[in-house]
Design an enzyme around this catalytic site. Sequence first.
Site, PDB file in Angstrom:
ATOM      1  N   GLU A   7       0.854  -1.186   0.000  1.00  0.00           N
ATOM      2  CA  GLU A   7       0.000   0.000   0.000  1.00  0.00           C
ATOM      3  C   GLU A   7       0.885   1.228   0.000  1.00  0.00           C
ATOM      4  O   GLU A   7       2.054   1.150   0.375  1.00  0.00           O
ATOM      5  CB  GLU A   7      -0.880   0.049   1.273  1.00  0.00           C
ATOM      6  CG  GLU A   7      -1.978  -0.983   1.323  1.00  0.00           C
ATOM      7  CD  GLU A   7      -2.744  -0.959   2.643  1.00  0.00           C
ATOM      8  OE1 GLU A   7      -2.712   0.072   3.341  1.00  0.00           O
ATOM      9  OE2 GLU A   7      -3.366  -1.978   2.964  1.00  0.00           O
TER      10      GLU A   7
ATOM     11  N   ARG B 111       0.543  10.359   3.578  1.00  0.00           N
ATOM     12  CA  ARG B 111       0.551  11.275   4.728  1.00  0.00           C
ATOM     13  C   ARG B 111       1.890  11.156   5.452  1.00  0.00           C
ATOM     14  O   ARG B 111       2.678  10.263   5.167  1.00  0.00           O
ATOM     15  CB  ARG B 111      -0.550  10.861   5.714  1.00  0.00           C
ATOM     16  CG  ARG B 111      -0.314   9.442   6.235  1.00  0.00           C
ATOM     17  CD  ARG B 111      -1.185   9.025   7.388  1.00  0.00           C
ATOM     18  NE  ARG B 111      -0.763   7.746   7.922  1.00  0.00           N
ATOM     19  CZ  ARG B 111      -1.140   6.538   7.465  1.00  0.00           C
ATOM     20  NH1 ARG B 111      -1.982   6.456   6.444  1.00  0.00           N
ATOM     21  NH2 ARG B 111      -0.681   5.436   8.015  1.00  0.00           N
TER      22      ARG B 111
END
Length: 492
Positions: free
Chosen positions: A288, A292
Amino acid sequence: MFNKVLIANRGEIALRVIRACRELGLKTVAVYSEADRDALHVRFADEDVCIGKAPANESYLDFKRIIAAAEVTNAGAIHPGYGFLAENADFAEVCESCDLTFIGPTPDSIRRMGDKAVAKETMRAAGVPCIPGSEGVVRTFDDAAEVAEQVGYPVILKAVAGGGGKGMRICRDKAELERGFHIASTEAGNAFSNPDLYLEKVIVNPHHVEIQLLCDTHGNRYHFGERDCSIQRRHQKLIEETPSPLMTPDLRQRMGEAAIRGAANVNYRGVGTIEFLVDTDLNFYFMEMNTRIQVEHPITEEAYEVDLIKDQIKVAMGEKIYYEQDKIVPRWAAIECRINAEDVAKDFRPTPGTITAIHTPGGPGVRIDKAVYAGYTIPPYYDSMIAKLIVRARTRADAIVKMRHCLDEFVIEGIPTTIGFHKKVFDHPDFASGNYDTGFLERNFQKPKGDPAEKKSVTLGRNGEPKPGEGDAVTTPTTTETVTEMADKQDQ
Ligand code: MV4
């Protein structure tokens, strides 16, 4: 350009961002809920705005209230921290349309990486190694069975809208896949309003190794090595370290270059992390991408002597970031323990309450990122992480010794915490030797499972959460199983 930043977050990350802004000469605005009137981020910021009630939906997750707070204080940018709105593409888009700089990647990058099947296909197209499995979504059981036949059982079904371990299901043979497919897609539909699934071969006993990226808007892209986050409990990271015990300079370079290829392909900007699974033969596979700043970013900062938050803000200001990739090398071994307000004996149940006394360890190479203080009452509405204890030393062995003594020195009174649990992990010979993987905690620290009702579930993690997220509202995962253990049993 902006000179005032609104921090759309709370807790230690809000303080961390405020400090970075100060050093950059930027003014700060804190937003807070009614439960956070006594929170340190409110006291630290130049200005503060109460944006609503304690539940995050009515405060930290409410676009309109946050945008309004930015407008009344004349802030020019919003830093989302982690969790809450940090990976919400719609929010990033609303910021842009209100002429507010969202300190993060573009809405398009966030959206693409938020769909796990799209993310994977994007990475595959960029030449990043991916786990063998379906190309995008598996629409029907027959499609799933065909792919499973090609890659070999056991296989794992994952929700495209999931992530972080939510909505996963292991299938060891075709019969299990048939049942699993329908159950998983129903669960994904209920939990995420999106029933779509993708399928992968199961990687057995993997390490979770993630690469830190930093990209400016002028085509400069750097990686800052890896973090090994394999010490997790129910998909919650407890300990992170860099360098990874399994890493070699050659593997780091190959993983770093793969991560940069992936980022370049989506014209990524800002800080980000690409998560990989590394198998026992040291093959690595994309899992993944997190768009952020992450909870565990400090170990990279300590090991590489950089300030990722300042760099992240500089990117948002349009600055060029100058490093020489060859000179970005780990100068220290760094480890982080997440200290949570949880009762380990009661299945890590969150224990909000008042901290009556606190003593923090110190000395060279010790960093504590926290926002609690003596007399502070931890509200029950948000996550249970109350401090991050980060140490660095020249060698991993020295860092472990230092951490062990810091844990002894760390005193928090008034509420149970996970400090004692961390001591046991650091005393374990397999942790000391670096001989661990994502199954380490379950193998060594999980009570033997006796409840047959418990055994029926083969869903990893909890369904029904609005968003995978660090810093999010309290989560209550449902199972304790590793993929390894799950693959060993299929009798529901
Ligand atoms: C996997 C896997 C094995 N094989 N995928 C868990 C979290 C989510 N991001 C993906 N996860 C996994 N995906 C394949 N094909 C094993 C896990 C996994 C895991 C991954 C990282 C850290 C801890 C974990 C614990 C259990 C399972």
